[in-house]
Motif scaffolding. Structure first.
Motif, PDB file in Angstrom:
ATOM      1  N   ASN A 292      50.412  -1.514  64.959  1.00  0.00           N
ATOM      2  CA  ASN A 292      51.856  -1.699  65.173  1.00  0.00           C
ATOM      3  C   ASN A 292      52.655  -0.413  65.039  1.00  0.00           C
ATOM      4  OD1 ASN A 292      51.577  -4.420  65.692  1.00  0.00           O
ATOM      5  ND2 ASN A 292      51.905  -5.036  63.551  1.00  0.00           N
ATOM      6  N   GLN A 293      52.358   0.378  64.001  1.00  0.00           N
ATOM      7  CA  GLN A 293      53.156   1.580  63.755  1.00  0.00           C
ATOM      8  C   GLN A 293      52.985   2.601  64.884  1.00  0.00           C
ATOM      9  OE1 GLN A 293      52.675   3.425  59.901  1.00  0.00           O
ATOM     10  NE2 GLN A 293      53.563   5.367  60.585  1.00  0.00           N
ATOM     11  N   LYS A 294      51.747   2.898  65.254  1.00  0.00           N
ATOM     12  CA  LYS A 294      51.508   3.883  66.303  1.00  0.00           C
ATOM     13  C   LYS A 294      52.005   3.386  67.659  1.00  0.00           C
ATOM     14  CE  LYS A 294      47.653   6.338  64.161  1.00  0.00           C
ATOM     15  NZ  LYS A 294      46.214   6.715  64.247  1.00  0.00           N
ATOM     16  N   HIS A 295      51.886   2.081  67.868  1.00  0.00           N
ATOM     17  CA  HIS A 295      52.388   1.527  69.121  1.00  0.00           C
ATOM     18  C   HIS A 295      53.896   1.712  69.212  1.00  0.00           C
ATOM     19  CE1 HIS A 295      53.918  -1.790  71.714  1.00  0.00           C
ATOM     20  NE2 HIS A 295      52.957  -1.347  72.497  1.00  0.00           N
ATOM     21  N   SER A 296      54.580   1.470  68.107  1.00  0.00           N
ATOM     22  CA  SER A 296      56.036   1.648  68.085  1.00  0.00           C
ATOM     23  C   SER A 296      56.400   3.119  68.308  1.00  0.00           C
ATOM     24  CB  SER A 296      56.590   1.176  66.735  1.00  0.00           C
ATOM     25  OG  SER A 296      57.976   1.387  66.660  1.00  0.00           O
ATOM     26  N   GLU A 297      55.646   4.011  67.689  1.00  0.00           N
ATOM     27  CA  GLU A 297      55.918   5.444  67.823  1.00  0.00           C
ATOM     28  C   GLU A 297      55.729   5.908  69.265  1.00  0.00           C
ATOM     29  OE1 GLU A 297      53.318   7.279  65.027  1.00  0.00           O
ATOM     30  OE2 GLU A 297      54.525   6.719  63.268  1.00  0.00           O
ATOM     31  N   VAL A 298      54.616   5.513  69.894  1.00  0.00           N
ATOM     32  CA  VAL A 298      54.336   5.984  71.251  1.00  0.00           C
ATOM     33  C   VAL A 298      55.345   5.399  72.241  1.00  0.00           C
ATOM     34  CG1 VAL A 298      52.683   4.180  72.002  1.00  0.00           C
ATOM     35  CG2 VAL A 298      52.458   6.523  72.845  1.00  0.00           C
ATOM     36  N   CYS A 299      55.791   4.177  71.986  1.00  0.00           N
ATOM     37  CA  CYS A 299      56.815   3.575  72.860  1.00  0.00           C
ATOM     38  C   CYS A 299      58.144   4.317  72.746  1.00  0.00           C
ATOM     39  CB  CYS A 299      56.996   2.094  72.520  1.00  0.00           C
ATOM     40  SG  CYS A 299      55.633   1.035  73.058  1.00  0.00           S
ATOM     41  N   ASN A 300      58.498   4.712  71.529  1.00  0.00           N
ATOM     42  CA  ASN A 300      59.753   5.447  71.328  1.00  0.00           C
ATOM     43  C   ASN A 300      59.703   6.825  71.993  1.00  0.00           C
ATOM     44  OD1 ASN A 300      60.920   3.381  69.847  1.00  0.00           O
ATOM     45  ND2 ASN A 300      60.234   4.195  67.870  1.00  0.00           N
ATOM     46  N   ILE A 301      58.553   7.498  71.857  1.00  0.00           N
ATOM     47  CA  ILE A 301      58.395   8.807  72.501  1.00  0.00           C
ATOM     48  C   ILE A 301      58.513   8.663  74.016  1.00  0.00           C
ATOM     49  CG2 ILE A 301      56.792  10.729  72.918  1.00  0.00           C
ATOM     50  CD1 ILE A 301      55.610  10.133  70.107  1.00  0.00           C
ATOM     51  N   PHE A 302      57.897   7.627  74.543  1.00  0.00           N
ATOM     52  CA  PHE A 302      57.946   7.387  75.985  1.00  0.00           C
ATOM     53  C   PHE A 302      59.377   7.098  76.436  1.00  0.00           C
ATOM     54  CE2 PHE A 302      57.725   4.365  79.588  1.00  0.00           C
ATOM     55  CZ  PHE A 302      57.115   5.193  80.525  1.00  0.00           C
TER      56      PHE A 302
END
Length: 369
Positions: A292-302
């Motif tokens: 969940n955490q990394k998924h949220s991070e990569v989505c925000n960067i995108f």
């Protein structure tokens, strides 16, 4: 000239043009390279004739077929075949079993003064030949597997090798979570047919070693032949090592720049939104593996990168997104998989070193261009 032809190997080697007179629904399931679908009956007509055949027999089905394909419709279809023959004088004709549909098509063309030879046994016989060759081909070459982390440029380097087969190209998929293209992926049957075409041609050219990209059991929705899975699992593995900065640029170009161009060429009204939606879907598919955490991070960067592109047309921020994907998703997964096969690794090096190594291995066992 004989009315029937069954030298299937020459069709492959000569890349002979083919007229497939089966219905579109049949062609879509599987066909051959260099074939064009110019059906004698469309899907609806074929369906009606099929029902008639089951209920009333062959003679009545043929009679119905002639009534459905008559007059202007018949002339249109004969003209399409004639035009193709004019452009491709060496073309051959086939239906499913080389029976009534191709024979009737051949007769109609002859009435218009057009000669064409049809495949003996039709699609079924040619397909059976290719399946046999696909199975037997594994006995006639030694594979070299080209591996490397995502973005290392494996496909780029494969395209420079005359003794390589681009499996991802044949599958029309980039072989990763973000590898789906706009155009539909190759069907399983077409993947097998096209792969066999490549194998026949490469082996005819005298190559004893063939270079294949490191693939799993499937490429997108297309599954590798079982004989290939076993062969590749035991083959020597050459690792292409590419600096992270270069990997970021290769992946940026493929996932972002070229991908957006494909949406533009496909005529999408809002290219950026359509592409953005496809990427977000891909990121959602890897959520469980990322956490969940990394998924949220990569989505925000995108999302930040998308907003930057909307604001000033720059792709620069996508580099942060690509680097995150490579370091946090692709690399750990690849390193885990490659560790299990470390005993198969015979060489590591950059692009030029890899080429030199493969050339040294294959120099005396197959023609190199």
């Amino acid at each position: 000239m004989s009315e029937l032809y069954d030298d299937f190997k020459s069709i492959v080697l000569n890349k002979t043009p083919l007229i497939d007179v089966r219905a579109p629904v049949e062609f879509k399931k599987g066909a051959f390279l260099n074939s064009v679908n110019l059906p004698i009956m469309n899907d609806e007509e074929r369906h009606e004739v099929g029902i008639c055949y089951k209920n009333r027999g062959n003679a009545k089905a043929i009679e119905l077929g002639h009534s459905l394909v008559s007059g202007y419709i018949k002339e249109q279809r004969i003209q399409a075949w004639s035009d193709f023959i004019d452009a491709n004088p060496d073309a051959l004709l086939y239906c499913f079993r080389g029976g009534q549909r191709s024979k009737i098509s051949q007769e109609w063309l002859a009435e218009r003064g057009k000669e064409i030879v049809r495949l003996k046994g039709g699609y079924k016989a040619f397909r059976s030949y290719l399946l046999r060759e696909l199975e037997e081909s594994t006995l006639h070459f030694k594979p070299i597997i080209l591996g490397g982390r995502t973005g290392s440029g494996k496909t780029i380097e494969l395209k420079k090798m005359s003794n390589a087969i681009d499996l991802e190209g044949l599958a029309n998929h980039r072989g990763s979570s973000f590898g789906q293209k706009i155009t539909p992926q190759t069907s399983q049957i077409n993947f097998e047919n096209n792969l066999t075409y490549e194998l026949i041609q490469k082996l005819h050219d005298g190559f004893e070693h063939l270079v294949l990209e490191d693939e799993g059991r499937h490429i997108g929705n297309v599954f590798m032949p079982e004989s290939f899975i076993s062969l590749m699992a035991e083959a020597p593995l050459v690792i292409l090592e590419t600096p992270i900065e270069h990997r970021i640029e290769i992946t940026l170009n493929e996932y972002v720049i070229e991908a957006q161009k494909m949406y533009e060429c496909a005529g999408f009204e809002n290219v950026l939104e359509a592409w953005q939606e496809s990427i977000q879907s891909a990121m959602n598919r890897i959520k469980r593996r990322l956490g969940n955490q990394k998924h949220s991070e990569v989505c925000n960067i995108f999302e930040d990168a998308v907003q930057e592109q909307k604001k000033n047309g720059s792709y620069d921020k996508y580099r942060d997104w690509v680097e995150y994907l490579l370091r946090e998703y692709y690399d750990p997964m690849y390193d885990y998989q490659i560790q299990k096969r470390s005993e198969k690794i015979v060489f590591r090096g950059n692009a030029s070193e890899v080429h030199e190594y493969i050339k040294s291995v294959t120099l005396f066992s197959g023609r190199l261009k």
